[in-house]
Design an enzyme around this catalytic site. Structure first.
Site, mmCIF file in Angstrom:
data_model
loop_
_atom_site.group_PDB
_atom_site.id
_atom_site.type_symbol
_atom_site.label_atom_id
_atom_site.label_comp_id
_atom_site.label_asym_id
_atom_site.label_seq_id
_atom_site.Cartn_x
_atom_site.Cartn_y
_atom_site.Cartn_z
ATOM 1 N N ASP A 10 -2.602 0.878 7.096
ATOM 2 C CA ASP A 10 -1.772 0.707 5.898
ATOM 3 C C ASP A 10 -1.357 -0.759 5.728
ATOM 4 O OD1 ASP A 10 -1.118 3.778 5.350
ATOM 5 O OD2 ASP A 10 -0.863 3.377 7.490
ATOM 6 N N GLU B 18 -1.299 -1.467 -4.733
ATOM 7 C CA GLU B 18 -2.489 -0.655 -4.949
ATOM 8 C C GLU B 18 -2.138 0.450 -5.938
ATOM 9 O OE1 GLU B 18 -5.886 1.944 -2.630
ATOM 10 O OE2 GLU B 18 -4.456 0.799 -1.453
ATOM 11 N N ASP C 98 0.881 -1.170 0.000
ATOM 12 C CA ASP C 98 0.000 0.000 0.000
ATOM 13 C C ASP C 98 0.917 1.219 0.000
ATOM 14 O OD1 ASP C 98 -2.231 1.690 0.226
ATOM 15 O OD2 ASP C 98 -2.160 1.623 2.418
#
Length: 164
Positions: free
Chosen positions: A148, A76, A9
């Site tokens: 996260d 992501e 992430d």
């Protein structure tokens, strides 16, 4: 057969990571298990000069990859929040892509909506619903923190569900 997936992430202040292992029977490709290996964040100091923050991400990500030895990385995709934040995340993603290339690691990218869809069946799911799905899929009795890291595990699970 065993496949180790590292989910990332991206962020400049906190780069979330989460690693899972998927075990299956080779000929039948039936799922045997998925388990969490590790999760956490690589943090950079807010007051530090930009070059130093990017260097921290670079060095710590190299160490992380060496320690976890993933077969595949899932990331992501960049999502536009505020312009200032988007630029910072884009710089962090550049470092991530460089490190992955240096390790010759294959990667997949997913939008936030794809991740939500894969884990909850709904592309506009709330963050907490995704976190609950991560805990359920990994048979955890808690939601991984910080957010996260939970998000990175969600990205890794999305790669598992979508492509393996």
């Amino acid at each position: 057969m065993e496949k180790r997936i590292l989910g990332l992430d991206p962020g400049l202040a906190k780069l979330g990571f989460g690693t899972i292992i998927h075990k299956s029977n080779q000929p039948q490709q039936q799922d045997i298990s998925v388990e969490m290996v590790d999760f956490g964040v690589i943090s950079t100091e807010a007051g530090a000069e930009m070059g130093q923050r990017l260097r921290t991400l670079y060095e710590d990500l190299h160490t992380l990859i060496k320690d976890l030895q993933p077969d595949l990385v899932a990331i992501e995709k960049l999502f536009f929040y505020r312009m200032g934040n988007t630029i910072l995340v884009a710089q962090a993603r550049g470092v991530i892509m460089l490190v992955l290339a240096q390790h010759n690691l294959p990667y997949l990218e997913f939008t936030p909506a794809q991740i939500k869809q894969a884990l909850t069946g709904y592309g506009n799911a709330e963050k907490y619903e995704v976190q609950q799905a991560v805990a359920r899929e990994l048979d955890l009795d808690y939601i991984p923190h910080p957010d996260d890291a939970a998000d990175a595990l969600a990205v890794a699970l999305t790669a598992l569900f979508q492509y393996l």
